[in-house]
Design a protein around this motif. Structure first.
Motif, PDB file in Angstrom:
ATOM      1  N   PRO A 267      90.351  35.551  41.336  1.00  0.00           N
ATOM      2  CA  PRO A 267      90.166  34.661  40.184  1.00  0.00           C
ATOM      3  C   PRO A 267      88.699  34.575  39.778  1.00  0.00           C
ATOM      4  O   PRO A 267      87.796  34.603  40.618  1.00  0.00           O
ATOM      5  CB  PRO A 267      90.670  33.305  40.692  1.00  0.00           C
ATOM      6  CG  PRO A 267      91.556  33.624  41.851  1.00  0.00           C
ATOM      7  CD  PRO A 267      90.985  34.860  42.477  1.00  0.00           C
ATOM      8  N   GLY A 268      88.462  34.470  38.480  1.00  0.00           N
ATOM      9  CA  GLY A 268      87.116  34.263  37.959  1.00  0.00           C
ATOM     10  C   GLY A 268      86.294  35.523  37.796  1.00  0.00           C
ATOM     11  O   GLY A 268      85.157  35.461  37.305  1.00  0.00           O
ATOM     12  N   GLU A 269      86.837  36.676  38.192  1.00  0.00           N
ATOM     13  CA  GLU A 269      86.072  37.921  38.109  1.00  0.00           C
ATOM     14  C   GLU A 269      86.224  38.577  36.742  1.00  0.00           C
ATOM     15  O   GLU A 269      87.038  38.166  35.918  1.00  0.00           O
ATOM     16  CB  GLU A 269      86.543  38.888  39.200  1.00  0.00           C
ATOM     17  CG  GLU A 269      86.230  38.420  40.595  1.00  0.00           C
ATOM     18  CD  GLU A 269      86.655  39.418  41.654  1.00  0.00           C
ATOM     19  OE1 GLU A 269      86.087  39.360  42.755  1.00  0.00           O
ATOM     20  OE2 GLU A 269      87.556  40.253  41.384  1.00  0.00           O
ATOM     21  N   LEU A 270      85.434  39.611  36.524  1.00  0.00           N
ATOM     22  CA  LEU A 270      85.583  40.477  35.367  1.00  0.00           C
ATOM     23  C   LEU A 270      86.314  41.754  35.773  1.00  0.00           C
ATOM     24  O   LEU A 270      86.166  42.238  36.897  1.00  0.00           O
ATOM     25  CB  LEU A 270      84.209  40.835  34.785  1.00  0.00           C
ATOM     26  CG  LEU A 270      83.352  39.682  34.265  1.00  0.00           C
ATOM     27  CD1 LEU A 270      82.022  40.208  33.727  1.00  0.00           C
ATOM     28  CD2 LEU A 270      84.083  38.877  33.189  1.00  0.00           C
ATOM     29  N   VAL A 271      87.087  42.283  34.840  1.00  0.00           N
ATOM     30  CA  VAL A 271      87.696  43.610  34.982  1.00  0.00           C
ATOM     31  C   VAL A 271      87.230  44.440  33.787  1.00  0.00           C
ATOM     32  O   VAL A 271      87.406  44.032  32.631  1.00  0.00           O
ATOM     33  CB  VAL A 271      89.233  43.541  34.996  1.00  0.00           C
ATOM     34  CG1 VAL A 271      89.832  44.950  34.932  1.00  0.00           C
ATOM     35  CG2 VAL A 271      89.725  42.812  36.227  1.00  0.00           C
ATOM     36  N   ALA A 272      86.613  45.581  34.059  1.00  0.00           N
ATOM     37  CA  ALA A 272      86.077  46.435  32.999  1.00  0.00           C
ATOM     38  C   ALA A 272      86.739  47.805  33.074  1.00  0.00           C
ATOM     39  O   ALA A 272      87.002  48.322  34.162  1.00  0.00           O
ATOM     40  CB  ALA A 272      84.561  46.566  33.134  1.00  0.00           C
ATOM     41  N   LEU A 273      86.987  48.396  31.912  1.00  0.00           N
ATOM     42  CA  LEU A 273      87.618  49.711  31.877  1.00  0.00           C
ATOM     43  C   LEU A 273      87.095  50.527  30.705  1.00  0.00           C
ATOM     44  O   LEU A 273      86.600  50.000  29.706  1.00  0.00           O
ATOM     45  CB  LEU A 273      89.142  49.598  31.798  1.00  0.00           C
ATOM     46  CG  LEU A 273      89.759  48.906  30.580  1.00  0.00           C
ATOM     47  CD1 LEU A 273      89.918  49.862  29.385  1.00  0.00           C
ATOM     48  CD2 LEU A 273      91.111  48.316  30.940  1.00  0.00           C
ATOM     49  N   ASP A 274      87.235  51.836  30.855  1.00  0.00           N
ATOM     50  CA  ASP A 274      86.914  52.807  29.806  1.00  0.00           C
ATOM     51  C   ASP A 274      88.117  53.729  29.690  1.00  0.00           C
ATOM     52  O   ASP A 274      88.584  54.270  30.697  1.00  0.00           O
ATOM     53  CB  ASP A 274      85.656  53.594  30.203  1.00  0.00           C
ATOM     54  CG  ASP A 274      85.088  54.422  29.060  1.00  0.00           C
ATOM     55  OD1 ASP A 274      85.844  54.767  28.142  1.00  0.00           O
ATOM     56  OD2 ASP A 274      83.879  54.742  29.107  1.00  0.00           O
ATOM     57  N   THR A 275      88.659  53.910  28.477  1.00  0.00           N
ATOM     58  CA  THR A 275      89.910  54.660  28.349  1.00  0.00           C
ATOM     59  C   THR A 275      89.744  56.145  28.664  1.00  0.00           C
ATOM     60  O   THR A 275      90.550  56.724  29.388  1.00  0.00           O
ATOM     61  CB  THR A 275      90.508  54.492  26.946  1.00  0.00           C
ATOM     62  OG1 THR A 275      89.549  54.883  25.962  1.00  0.00           O
ATOM     63  CG2 THR A 275      90.931  53.050  26.725  1.00  0.00           C
ATOM     64  N   ASP A 276      88.754  56.820  28.104  1.00  0.00           N
ATOM     65  CA  ASP A 276      88.484  58.239  28.407  1.00  0.00           C
ATOM     66  C   ASP A 276      89.765  59.061  28.449  1.00  0.00           C
ATOM     67  O   ASP A 276      89.989  59.856  29.367  1.00  0.00           O
ATOM     68  CB  ASP A 276      87.752  58.363  29.745  1.00  0.00           C
ATOM     69  CG  ASP A 276      86.280  57.998  29.645  1.00  0.00           C
ATOM     70  OD1 ASP A 276      85.729  58.050  28.536  1.00  0.00           O
ATOM     71  OD2 ASP A 276      85.685  57.655  30.680  1.00  0.00           O
ATOM     72  N   THR A 277      90.599  58.935  27.432  1.00  0.00           N
ATOM     73  CA  THR A 277      91.961  59.461  27.477  1.00  0.00           C
ATOM     74  C   THR A 277      92.136  60.678  26.584  1.00  0.00           C
ATOM     75  O   THR A 277      91.830  60.632  25.387  1.00  0.00           O
ATOM     76  CB  THR A 277      92.960  58.367  27.032  1.00  0.00           C
ATOM     77  OG1 THR A 277      92.939  57.306  27.989  1.00  0.00           O
ATOM     78  CG2 THR A 277      94.365  58.918  26.929  1.00  0.00           C
ATOM     79  N   ILE A 278      92.629  61.775  27.175  1.00  0.00           N
ATOM     80  CA  ILE A 278      93.120  62.902  26.382  1.00  0.00           C
ATOM     81  C   ILE A 278      94.554  62.544  26.015  1.00  0.00           C
ATOM     82  O   ILE A 278      95.486  62.684  26.810  1.00  0.00           O
ATOM     83  CB  ILE A 278      93.091  64.224  27.174  1.00  0.00           C
ATOM     84  CG1 ILE A 278      91.734  64.428  27.838  1.00  0.00           C
ATOM     85  CG2 ILE A 278      93.457  65.391  26.260  1.00  0.00           C
ATOM     86  CD1 ILE A 278      90.579  64.631  26.906  1.00  0.00           C
ATOM     87  N   GLY A 279      94.719  62.036  24.815  1.00  0.00           N
ATOM     88  CA  GLY A 279      95.986  61.439  24.430  1.00  0.00           C
ATOM     89  C   GLY A 279      96.896  62.394  23.682  1.00  0.00           C
ATOM     90  O   GLY A 279      96.814  63.619  23.834  1.00  0.00           O
TER      91      GLY A 279
END
Length: 425
Positions: A267-279
């Protein structure tokens, strides 16, 4: 063998290639997702051959699966051939496009109007069986025969990637061999309208995948579980794969580039993401978001990081316009506060197409080390990057948007909403 005449589209002016009418725009959308696959393939091959004329190539021998797909639309065992350069496509300036394929799989591509003939690769399995010295000469002889037949005396051949012995085998046949990767990437920098429609579809798919991730975020899940949600959605939509595993939480958000792990989110944290997706359709979608894990509200420090990252992205988007030089972008970019400089993201913007492409514009202090000057042109698609994190702190924020350069300015390809709580709204 495909029975259509050679060069059915290359001899036309690009404007004479039939254009599919745009689909009606929903909710005022500015970018159509409708496209004609025939026109998509014809437009890309036309651009590639125009580059060949400009650079003086008689033929290209394409080993890179992205360039193969760009030239012909052909896709086969994509991940396998990213690491194993034994499938290649011969693209002459004049003459038949020939696919040299993995045994037994030519039928996957021979329906394409861009493939005139299919043969079995001369180098398949050669490295794993220690036969490179035996396969390279037959490879070189066959390609040289094709160039002699169709090159009208021109012996300049481009290879985008291959083993050293294959390049030497072509030279032994009297061909002038050049690395054409930078030329193909430069050619691909301008997207046709059909490519832009593909990019818009790919982006919509990635946004749907990220929405599933955001909805699933809660304490007790692991980073890997969230990453699996994103990856599964990419595959369901007909995408290829995700190039990176950039999804991190809590103290693993700083510094950036930690990959998804079995760490449990708190709880209280950050979640970070980068898609970098060959879609879908083989086109890249590249945007980043950072989320807060409830049930509490974000801390003031987390909000300040997020607001700086948001300001950086929005400011740098506002700088973009057709005709602006890469160096001017670097000079006019948002000034990163001193304490965040050490962990700045390597680029301000980078190109987007079938993957991360041309150009890469580094920060002003890094520009001469990593970048070459040029100008933004209509039809380019770029991602605008931000990472804000400081040495010794627990949190970092990653944000990124994908933008089309138009005749008059820019149009947004990424539309995913930002986190209102982290923005302090």
């Amino acid at each position: 063998m495909n029975t259509m005449e050679f060069e059915p589209l290359f001899d036309r002016e690009p404007d004479s290639i039939p254009v599919i009418p745009s689909a009606p725009m929903a909710n005022g959308d500015s970018i159509s997702t409708a496209f004609d696959p025939l026109q998509l393939r014809a437009g890309r091959l036309h651009r590639l051959r125009a580059m060949m004329v400009e650079q003086g190539y008689a033929a290209l021998v394409l080993f890179d699966p992205n360039n193969q797909r760009y030239a012909t639309g052909s896709r086969n065992m994509f991940g396998y051939f990213l690491r194993n350069s034994t499938r290649y496509i011969y693209v002459p300036l004049q003459g038949p496009v020939i696919l040299f394929e993995y045994p037994g799989s030519a039928h996957v591509s021979t329906w394409l109007e861009t493939i005139d003939e299919a043969r079995t690769s001369k180098v398949v399995w050669s490295a794993v069986n220690q036969r490179d010295n035996l396969s390279s000469d037959p490879f070189g002889i066959e390609i040289a025969e094709l160039v002699n037949a169709h090159g009208q005396g021109n012996r300049k051949v481009g290879l985008d990637r291959c083993t050293l012995n294959l390049a030497r085998s072509l030279e032994a046949q009297g061909l002038d061999v050049f690395d054409c990767m930078q030329d193909t990437l430069h050619c691909r920098r301008i997207k046709t309208p059909q490519e832009i429609a593909c990019l818009a579809q790919s982006m919509a798919g990635s946004e749907a995948a990220v929405a599933e991730v955001e909805a699933a975020i809660k304490p007790g899940l692991t980073e890997n579980e969230l990453f699996a949600i994103m990856y599964g959605n990419v595959i369901k939509q007909g995408g290829e794969f995700i190039e990176t595993r950039l999804l991190s939480s809590g103290p693993r958000t700083n510094p950036w580039f930690n990959e998804a792990s079995d760490r449990v989110i708190r709880p209280g944290e950050l979640v970070a993401l980068d898609t970098d997706t060959i879609g879908c359709h083989g086109y890249y979608s590249d945007f980043s978001r950072t989320f807060h894990v409830g049930p509490s509200k974000p801390s003031g420090y987390q909000q300040s990081l997020y607001q700086m990252a948001h300001e950086q992205v929005q400011h740098n988007i506002s700088v973009l316009k057709p005709g602006i030089s890469y160096r001017e972008i670097a000079e006019r970019a948002w000034k990163i506060p001193e304490r965040f400089l050490d962990r700045r993201y390597p680029s301000i913007i980078h190109g987007v197409g079938m993957h991360g492409e041309t150009p890469l514009v580094a920060h002003h202090m890094d520009f001469d080390r990593f970048s070459k000057d040029g100008v933004l042109e209509p039809g380019m698609v770029v991602s605008v990057e931000s990472y804000i994190g400081e040495v010794g702190a627990a949190d970092g924020v990653k944000l990124e948007e994908e933008v089309l350069i138009t005749d008059s300015g820019i149009a947004m390809l990424s539309r995913y909403p930002f986190d209102e709580a982290l923005l302090g709204r």
